[in-house]
Design an enzyme around this catalytic site. Structure first.
Site, PDB file in Angstrom:
ATOM      1  N   ARG A  65       1.096  -0.888  -0.428  1.00 35.17           N
ATOM      2  CA  ARG A  65      -0.033   0.125  -0.211  1.00 35.17           C
ATOM      3  C   ARG A  65       0.497   1.173   0.231  1.00 35.17           C
ATOM      4  O   ARG A  65       0.537   1.838  -0.959  1.00 35.17           O
ATOM      5  CB  ARG A  65      -0.616   0.417   1.611  1.00 35.17           C
ATOM      6  CG  ARG A  65      -2.158  -1.069   1.254  1.00 35.17           C
ATOM      7  CD  ARG A  65      -3.179  -1.284   2.255  1.00 35.17           C
ATOM      8  NE  ARG A  65      -3.335  -0.364   1.718  1.00 35.17           N
ATOM      9  CZ  ARG A  65      -5.109   0.661   3.128  1.00 35.17           C
ATOM     10  NH1 ARG A  65      -4.949   0.248   3.801  1.00 35.17           N
ATOM     11  NH2 ARG A  65      -5.202   1.708   2.564  1.00 35.17           N
ATOM     12  N   HIS A 115      -8.798   6.973  10.769  1.00 34.03           N
ATOM     13  CA  HIS A 115      -7.883   5.613  10.215  1.00 34.03           C
ATOM     14  C   HIS A 115      -6.144   5.559  10.016  1.00 34.03           C
ATOM     15  O   HIS A 115      -5.995   4.986   9.913  1.00 34.03           O
ATOM     16  CB  HIS A 115      -8.538   5.001   9.381  1.00 34.03           C
ATOM     17  CG  HIS A 115     -10.091   4.893   9.479  1.00 34.03           C
ATOM     18  ND1 HIS A 115     -10.860   3.948   8.833  1.00 34.03           N
ATOM     19  CD2 HIS A 115     -10.483   4.544  10.814  1.00 34.03           C
ATOM     20  CE1 HIS A 115     -11.644   3.731   8.754  1.00 34.03           C
ATOM     21  NE2 HIS A 115     -12.127   3.973  10.287  1.00 34.03           N
ATOM     22  N   SER A 185     -18.757   3.626   1.500  1.00 31.42           N
ATOM     23  CA  SER A 185     -19.255   3.233   1.133  1.00 31.42           C
ATOM     24  C   SER A 185     -20.636   2.308   2.566  1.00 31.42           C
ATOM     25  O   SER A 185     -21.672   2.389   2.412  1.00 31.42           O
ATOM     26  CB  SER A 185     -18.930   1.794   0.845  1.00 31.42           C
ATOM     27  OG  SER A 185     -18.178   1.370   1.951  1.00 31.42           O
TER      28      SER A 185
END
Ligand code: OAD
Length: 235
Positions: A65, A115, A185
């Site tokens: 990532r 986060h 989402s």
């Protein structure tokens, strides 16, 4: 469909971004096509249990990532949010669920990373402050250790852990008169519940190409890609 979100001189604007705001910058979303990594679901590599079971696997995932995010450049949605901050100053709050640094690259000064941050690490044992870290820890690189003997882990909020800066976030939500969620989402809490934590008079908007799971909680949906809709909606 309305394209411009009205911001009055006394409005306080709270923006929450999710993976969708970075999709057009080339960072895949979690639940979109290709949401799996080596056949694992995100929960299987982003949790304290995964760290306890296989630190190498977890660092492989976050090294990948880091590599993807290091190539990415901000898109017009990130730019428009930085511009809005310049325009309305401390009447603007930006909270992101994203761990990339594209908001900062676009010029946003005060980003709350609930986060965590991909380009920071911290010790999994001692209270040493999180520190900048862009290294990739893939074979044959040794996994990093702290001076105290603990293991260095990504500065990420994993499943089952408490997101960062929650007191500050709820304080800002309580005074927001405009709430805008972009590209999320609406399935991961507590972020998915922020739209319910604002005063009842707050105007609430969702921006994204498809309805999120919590769509019923928004006053209005501005349908489309963040890079196309945000610069028009928040100009
Ligand atoms: P998701 O992958 O769950 O959702 C991404 C959302 O972005 C979807 O609703 C898409 O419709 C939308 N989207 C896709 N392309 C878009 C575009 N060009 N413009 C705008 N929207 C677009 O990502 P999040 O909701 O951010 O947590 O996921 C929340 C959390 O779950 C993440 O922060 C991560 C993950 O597990 C942790 O790592 C703790």
């Amino acid at each position: 469909m309305r394209l411009k979100i009205e911001i009055k001189p006394n409005d306080r604007v709270f923006v929450l971004t999710g993976a969708g705001v970075s999709a057009e910058s080339g960072i895949p979303t979690f639940r979109g096509v290709g949401g799996l990594w080596r056949g694992y679901r995100i929960e299987q590599v982003a949790s304290p249990e995964a760290w306890a079971a296989d630190r190498r696997l977890v660092w492989d995932f976050y090294s990948m990532r880091r590599q993807v995010a290091a190539q990415a450049k901000p898109n017009p949605a990130h730019m428009a949010l930085a511009e809005l901050e310049r325009r309305i100053g401390d009447r603007f709050t930006l909270v992101t669920q994203n761990v990339d640094n594209l908001h900062e690259q676009a010029g946003s000064q005060r980003v709350i990373h609930m986060h965590g941050e991909l380009f920071k690490s911290r010790c999994d044992r001692c209270s040493r402050e999180p520190f900048p870290d862009t290294n990739l820890y893939e074979q044959p690189v040794e996994l990093p250790r702290c001076d105290c003997g603990g293991y260095v882990r990504p500065h990420i909020c994993w499943f089952g852990e408490m997101p960062f800066d929650m007191d500050q976030i709820y304080a800002e939500l309580a005074t927001a008169s405009v709430f805008v969620c972009i590209g999320s989402s609406g399935v991961v809490y507590p972020a998915a519940g922020f739209v319910k934590a604002v005063p009842t008079s707050t105007r609430t908007y969702y921006i994204g190409p498809e309805a999120p799971e919590n769509v019923g909680l928004f006053d209005e949906v501005l349908e489309g890609k963040a890079g196309e809709v945000v610069p028009l909606a928040l100009r």
